[in-house]
Design a protein around this motif. Structure first.
Motif, PDB file in Angstrom:
ATOM      1  N   GLN A 154     -37.814  26.791 -14.159  1.00 49.85           N
ATOM      2  CA  GLN A 154     -37.384  27.806 -13.205  1.00 49.85           C
ATOM      3  C   GLN A 154     -38.260  29.029 -13.383  1.00 49.85           C
ATOM      4  OE1 GLN A 154     -35.053  27.993 -10.567  1.00 49.85           O
ATOM      5  NE2 GLN A 154     -36.254  29.857 -10.300  1.00 49.85           N
ATOM      6  N   SER A 157     -36.579  34.755 -12.006  1.00 46.29           N
ATOM      7  CA  SER A 157     -35.461  34.926 -11.078  1.00 46.29           C
ATOM      8  C   SER A 157     -34.481  35.920 -11.670  1.00 46.29           C
ATOM      9  CB  SER A 157     -34.760  33.590 -10.816  1.00 46.29           C
ATOM     10  OG  SER A 157     -33.571  33.776 -10.068  1.00 46.29           O
ATOM     11  N   GLN A 162     -28.663  30.544 -10.841  1.00 47.57           N
ATOM     12  CA  GLN A 162     -29.774  29.647 -10.529  1.00 47.57           C
ATOM     13  C   GLN A 162     -30.462  29.160 -11.805  1.00 47.57           C
ATOM     14  OE1 GLN A 162     -33.111  31.512  -8.531  1.00 47.57           O
ATOM     15  NE2 GLN A 162     -33.525  29.667  -7.345  1.00 47.57           N
TER      16      GLN A 162
END
Length: 363
Positions: A154, A157, A162
């Motif tokens: 990922q 963010s 998330q």
């Protein structure tokens, strides 16, 4: 009468001759006008002042101060501190208290075979940290797993949910490349993190949360190279050990937590070194709940730093490691948590851009 007509005729003839001569004279040339140069025509160079380039080897250090009870001390002044480069005391050029800095966090999760039994612990610890520390709209984090090699699962963010969803999908398997993961995370992610809107690009706190057993068996980079890259990019490493070898089976009862005896493994000692060399801390929990208060403390530390900058009087373009020491003479019980040194710039063209922003003018 006849003579008068001849006189008139001669006068008219002379006038006509004068007019004819004037008409035949070439016109006077007009004064020359300045015409713009054609697109391909070069203009003569203008005289410009000479530009002088000066490299300033400024070393900046972010650090926190704790008292005997491990509580933050946020109200010290410039005169309270002394800083040493090697054995030489330096003049503090700049001093400030930096509070509430935006955080840029790298969450590094060991997914090798050696932690297969602790993968649930890692997932819970990492997500608990993100939900405890990450402020949406202010802080950002990325998640990286590593076994045979590092992998971003990922990108940066500000959404803890998330990040959690991607972390919960991790599975264990493969070797352990801890040093490669640290090196790549610092070089490719934390060296140029997303800048906060309206702020200066460097006014962020770069942090790494490393969850592993510390037993590297597959990295191409060495431990020293990983530490050097973290120091060059001003990354503070907080390590969390997954090892439970130091807890006796008879002492895992929650009612007897205070009776646990600590025995650090070799991997634990590596995690401790990584943290201490970069100004962070190492944690050796058994249950995830053991980390709750620690995460709160880390969040408070990261948002309450002092900043000192100086120009080393003993600076040499030798590319070597220089130790830093900060003292608080009037407060003997206080402890300073800061990176332990920096790498000087090598002896080369000082105008050549360096790979990472840190240390003395990005050495």
């Amino acid at each position: 009468m006849r003579r008068g007509l001849i006189s008139i005729f001669l006068v008219v003839a002379l006038l006509l001759t004068a007019v004819s001569d004037r008409a035949q004279q070439p016109p006077q040339p007009a004064p020359p006008t300045q015409t713009p140069p054609s697109p391909g025509q070069q203009q003569p160079p203008e005289q410009s002042p000479q530009r002088i380039i000066q490299v300033v080897n400024l070393v900046d250090v972010l650090f926190t101060v704790l008292n005997r009870r491990n509580k933050l001390v946020p109200d010290l002044e410039k005169h309270d501190f002394k800083i040493f480069d090697g054995k030489t005391q330096q003049e503090i050029r700049y001093f400030s208290r930096q509070t509430d800095l935006p955080l840029r966090i790298g969450m590094l999760i060991d997914t090798s075979n050696s932690i297969r039994d602790r993968i649930k612990f890692e997932q819970d610890a990492s997500t608990n940290f993100l939900f405890s520390v990450l402020r949406r709209g202010r802080d950002e984090a990325f998640a990286m797993t590593f076994d045979d090699e590092p992998q971003i699962i990922q990108s940066f963010s500000g959404d803890a949910g998330q990040l959690r969803d991607r972390i919960l999908q991790t599975r264990a398997g493969g070797g352990t490349a801890v040093y490669d993961a640290i090196y790549d995370a610092c070089e490719k992610q934390l060296s140029h993190p997303p800048r906060p809107p309206g702020d200066q690009p460097d006014v962020v706190r770069r942090v790494m949360i490393l969850i592993s057993d510390g037993d590297d068996n597959l990295s191409n980079h060495t431990r020293s190279e990983a530490i050097e890259m973290a120091q060059r990019t001003s990354v503070v490493i907080y390590s969390i050990s997954t090892s439970t070898q130091w807890i006796q089976l008879s002492q895992t009862d929650p009612l007897k937590l205070a009776d646990r005896k600590t025995h650090l493994t070799e991997g634990d000692k590596i995690l401790q070194e990584l943290a201490e060399e970069t100004g962070g801390r190492a944690f050796f929990p058994y249950h995830v709940d053991d980390l709750d208060q620690s995460f709160q403390d880390i969040g408070d530390e990261l948002r309450n730093q002092y900043s000192i900058a100086y120009i080393p009087t003993n600076y040499v373009l030798d590319g070597r490691y220089h130790k830093i020491r900060i003292e608080i003479p009037e407060h003997k019980g206080y402890q300073v948590r800061a990176r332990r040194g920096y790498y000087a710039r090598a002896n080369r063209d000082s105008t050549t851009p360096q790979p990472a922003p840190s240390g003395p003018s990005t050495p």
